[in-house]
Design an enzyme around this catalytic site. Structure first.
Site, PDB file in Angstrom:
ATOM      1  N   HIS A 131      -0.405   3.389   1.622  1.00 41.36           N
ATOM      2  CA  HIS A 131       0.437   2.749   0.414  1.00 41.36           C
ATOM      3  C   HIS A 131       1.067   1.414   0.516  1.00 41.36           C
ATOM      4  CE1 HIS A 131       0.076   7.122  -0.848  1.00 41.36           C
ATOM      5  NE2 HIS A 131       0.549   6.794  -1.986  1.00 41.36           N
ATOM      6  N   TRP A 142       3.772   0.976  -5.688  1.00 38.83           N
ATOM      7  CA  TRP A 142       4.024   1.213  -6.917  1.00 38.83           C
ATOM      8  C   TRP A 142       4.366   0.144  -7.687  1.00 38.83           C
ATOM      9  CZ3 TRP A 142       5.197   4.437  -2.841  1.00 38.83           C
ATOM     10  CH2 TRP A 142       4.505   5.742  -2.773  1.00 38.83           C
ATOM     11  N   GLU A 192      -6.964   5.975  -5.725  1.00 38.01           N
ATOM     12  CA  GLU A 192      -6.551   6.267  -6.969  1.00 38.01           C
ATOM     13  C   GLU A 192      -6.697   4.957  -7.986  1.00 38.01           C
ATOM     14  OE1 GLU A 192      -2.844   8.341  -6.819  1.00 38.01           O
ATOM     15  OE2 GLU A 192      -3.627   9.921  -5.397  1.00 38.01           O
ATOM     16  N   TRP A 197      -1.083   2.890 -11.464  1.00 42.69           N
ATOM     17  CA  TRP A 197       0.255   3.018 -10.702  1.00 42.69           C
ATOM     18  C   TRP A 197       0.715   2.105  -9.455  1.00 42.69           C
ATOM     19  CZ3 TRP A 197      -2.620   7.375 -12.500  1.00 42.69           C
ATOM     20  CH2 TRP A 197      -3.285   7.994 -11.435  1.00 42.69           C
ATOM     21  N   TYR A 264      -4.731  15.742  -9.044  1.00 48.99           N
ATOM     22  CA  TYR A 264      -3.580  16.579  -9.121  1.00 48.99           C
ATOM     23  C   TYR A 264      -3.407  17.106 -10.648  1.00 48.99           C
ATOM     24  CZ  TYR A 264      -2.055  14.595  -4.858  1.00 48.99           C
ATOM     25  OH  TYR A 264      -1.686  14.329  -3.217  1.00 48.99           O
ATOM     26  N   GLU A 299      -7.444  14.122  -1.935  1.00 47.66           N
ATOM     27  CA  GLU A 299      -6.000  14.573  -2.075  1.00 47.66           C
ATOM     28  C   GLU A 299      -5.988  15.491  -3.324  1.00 47.66           C
ATOM     29  OE1 GLU A 299      -2.664  11.965  -2.910  1.00 47.66           O
ATOM     30  OE2 GLU A 299      -3.732  10.432  -1.803  1.00 47.66           O
ATOM     31  N   ARG A 335       1.563  16.364   1.376  1.00 47.54           N
ATOM     32  CA  ARG A 335       2.540  16.586   2.375  1.00 47.54           C
ATOM     33  C   ARG A 335       3.592  17.712   2.014  1.00 47.54           C
ATOM     34  NH1 ARG A 335       7.302  12.985   2.330  1.00 47.54           N
ATOM     35  NH2 ARG A 335       7.573  12.291   0.265  1.00 47.54           N
TER      36      ARG A 335
HETATM   37  C1  BMA Z   1       3.365  10.217  -2.636  1.00 48.21           C
HETATM   38  C2  BMA Z   1       4.581  10.825  -2.482  1.00 48.21           C
HETATM   39  C3  BMA Z   1       5.768   9.793  -1.919  1.00 48.21           C
HETATM   40  C4  BMA Z   1       5.274   9.276  -0.695  1.00 48.21           C
HETATM   41  C5  BMA Z   1       3.909   8.912  -0.693  1.00 48.21           C
HETATM   42  C6  BMA Z   1       3.482   8.347   0.714  1.00 48.21           C
HETATM   43  O1  BMA Z   1       2.468  10.906  -3.344  1.00 48.21           O
HETATM   44  O2  BMA Z   1       4.647  11.981  -1.624  1.00 48.21           O
HETATM   45  O3  BMA Z   1       6.792  10.604  -2.092  1.00 48.21           O
HETATM   46  O4  BMA Z   1       6.098   8.226  -0.199  1.00 48.21           O
HETATM   47  O5  BMA Z   1       2.936   9.853  -1.267  1.00 48.21           O
HETATM   48  O6  BMA Z   1       3.405   9.651   1.398  1.00 48.21           O
END
Ligand code: BMA
Length: 382
Positions: A131, A142, A192, A197, A264, A299, A335
Site C-alpha cells: 500500500h 487511499w 485492485e 480507492w 471481498y 486476497e 490479516r
Molecule cells: C487493509 C486494512 C488496513 C491495512 C491495510 C494494509 O485492507 O487491513 O487496516 O492497513 O490493509 O495491511
C-alpha cells in the site's frame, strides 16, 4: 593452435563454465525475468504443477500478530486453529518510504525479514503487497489524488519514486535462506486498480499510465537494481463491474507471472454470489493455462468470519463449484488485526477461541487444500 583446436577449447570452456544452476533450470519454464534465480524458477514451475491438483492456503501477516497476541515467537492464529502454518505468507510494505522502522500496521520491517526467512525455511511461499504512500501529497495509498503521472519518467516525483523502489530492492536482497540463496518473493504491486480507492486506481489513471507504471517498476527492479528473486502478480479487484475490466490495463505477458484477483465483494452481502466468483476463478485459471502462467485468488475473506462455516460453505464452494476454478494455485485471506491495538474485529482467519476454528480445520483437511505441513519442496527442480 589450429582453428579446430580452438573450437574444441571453446566448447570445453563453455561446458565447464555452465553453472549447475543454469543446468538445473535449462528445461524449466522461465518467468518473465529471464535471469531469475534458480529457486525463483523452481517456485514458478512447482507452483504451476501443484496448481493442477491443489490450492494452497495463505494468510496475511500470519507470523507477526494475531487477534489476541503481538510478535510472539512461533505463534500463528492459523496454526493454533488448524494445526499447521499456512502454505503462503503475505506481507505488506506500506510506509517503507519513510524513515520509520515499522509498516503502516505497526509491523517492524527488520522483524518482518526474520519472519519471511522463518516461513521460507519451513518451505512456505512468500508474497508481498505494497500500500504505497502517495508520491505527491505524502498521504497514504487511499489518497485518491491522481499520482501515477508524477512518478513516471519525466514526472515531478520520478526521482523520489525511484528511491522508494531502491528501498524495496534493498529489502528483497536482505531475504536469504539458510544456504545464503535469495528467497523468492511473489511481488504484487498496484493491486485492485479496477477500483478507485488508491492513487493508482481506475478513475485516477489512464491505461497508458498504469501500464507504464507497471512496466517501469519491473524493468527498474530487474535491469537497474538487479533484483532477480521476484515473480510478479497482477491482481485487479474482482467485483462484478470491475472484473469486466480485468484485461483493460493488463501490462502484457512479458510483465506478469501470476494472474490474480482480489475479491471481498462476493462475501459482503448475505446474497453471496459464489457462482460468480467460481466462474471468475475458472476464467482466470484457463487464461493462466493459455499463457503458461499461474492463477491465484490473491486476497479474499469475510471480515470477522460472521458466518461460522465460511471456509467450507463459501470459500471452498467457490473453489469447486465450477470445476475449472480448482486450477488456481493459491488463495490468501487477509490479516487478523490485533484487537487490543486496533479495537475492531478485523480478522479473516480463525483464531483458536473463535467458533470458525473447527470449520477452518475441516477446510484444511480437504484433499484439494494444502497448508504448509503438506507442501513438497517448492524450491528445487529435482
Ligand atoms: C487493509 C486494512 C488496513 C491495512 C491495510 C494494509 O485492507 O487491513 O487496516 O492497513 O490493509 O495491511
Amino acid at each position: 593452435m589450429t582453428h579446430f583446436n580452438l573450437s574444441i577449447l571453446f566448447i570445453l570452456i563453455s561446458i565447464l563454465g555452465c553453472s549447475s544452476s543454469q543446468e538445473e533450470t535449462k528445461n524449466a519454464d522461465l518467468p518473465i525475468d529471464k535471469d531469475a534465480t534458480t529457486e525463483t524458477v523452481a517456485l514458478y514451475n512447482n507452483l504451476k504443477n501443484l496448481a493442477q491438483d491443489h490450492v494452497l492456503y495463505g494468510h496475511q501477516d500470519d507470523l507477526a500478530y494475531g487477534y489476541s497476541w503481538w510478535a510472539e515467537e512461533g505463534r500463528s492464529d492459523v496454526k493454533e486453529s488448524t494445526g499447521s502454518y499456512p502454505a503462503v505468507y503475505g506481507w505488506e510494505l506500506g510506509d517503507l518510504r519513510q524513515d520509520v522502522d515499522t509498516n503502516l500496521d505497526g509491523v517492524n520491517f527488520e522483524q518482518m525479514k526474520e519472519w519471511i526467512k522463518e516461513g521460507y525455511n519451513r518451505g512456505g511461499i512468500i508474497t508481498i503487497a505494497w500500500h504505497m504512500n502517495h508520491p505527491v501529497t505524502d498521504g497514504d495509498s487511499w489518497d485518491t489524488t491522481p499520482g501515477v503521472a508524477a512518478v513516471l519518467p519525466g514526472g515531478a516525483e520520478h526521482e523520489k519514486f525511484k528511491t522508494w523502489l531502491d528501498k524495496f530492492a534493498v529489502f528483497t536482497q536482505d531475504l536469504k535462506g539458510e544456504g545464503g540463496e535469495l528467497i523468492p518473493v511473489i511481488f504484487r504491486p498496484y493491486h485492485e486498480h479496477t477500483g478507485s480507492w488508491f492513487w493508482w486506481g481506475d478513475e485516477q489513471t489512464t491505461v497508458e499510465e498504469y501500464v507504464t507504471l507497471w512496466r517501469f517498476t519491473v524493468d527498474y527492479l530487474t535491469q537497474e537494481r538487479n533484483v532477480h528473486n521476484l515473480l510478479y502478480a497482477y491482481s485487479p479487484d474482482g467485483s462484478p463491474s470491475r472484473f469486466q475490466k480485468y484485461m483493460e490495463k493488463y501490462p502484457g505477458d512479458d510483465y506478469v507471472d501470476i494472474l490474480g484477483v482480489d475479491d471481498y465483494g462476493t462475501f459482503m452481502s448475505e446474497e453471496t454470489d459464489l457462482e460468480f466468483l467460481s466462474n471468475n476463478l475458472a476464467w482466470l485459471a484457463q487464461k493462466a493455462e493459455e499463457k503458461n502462467k499461474i492463477a491465484a485468488l490473491a486476497e479474499t475473506g469475510l471480515e470477522a468470519l460472521t458466518r461460522q462455516n465460511w471456509f467450507t460453505e463459501e470459500l471452498y464452494t467457490a473453489l469447486t463449484m465450477n470445476p475449472e476454478a480448482k486450477g488456481i494455485a493459491y488463495v490468501l485471506t487477509w490479516r487478523n488485526a490485533n484487537y487490543e491495538k486496533e479495537q475492531r474485529d478485523h480478522f479473516y482467519a480463525a483464531h483458536p477461541d473463535h467458533p470458525s476454528a473447527s470449520d477452518m480445520t475441516e477446510f484444511r483437511n480437504k484433499e484439494l487444500i494444502l497448508f504448509e505441513d503438506e507442501l513438497p519442496n517448492l524450491y528445487s527442480l529435482e
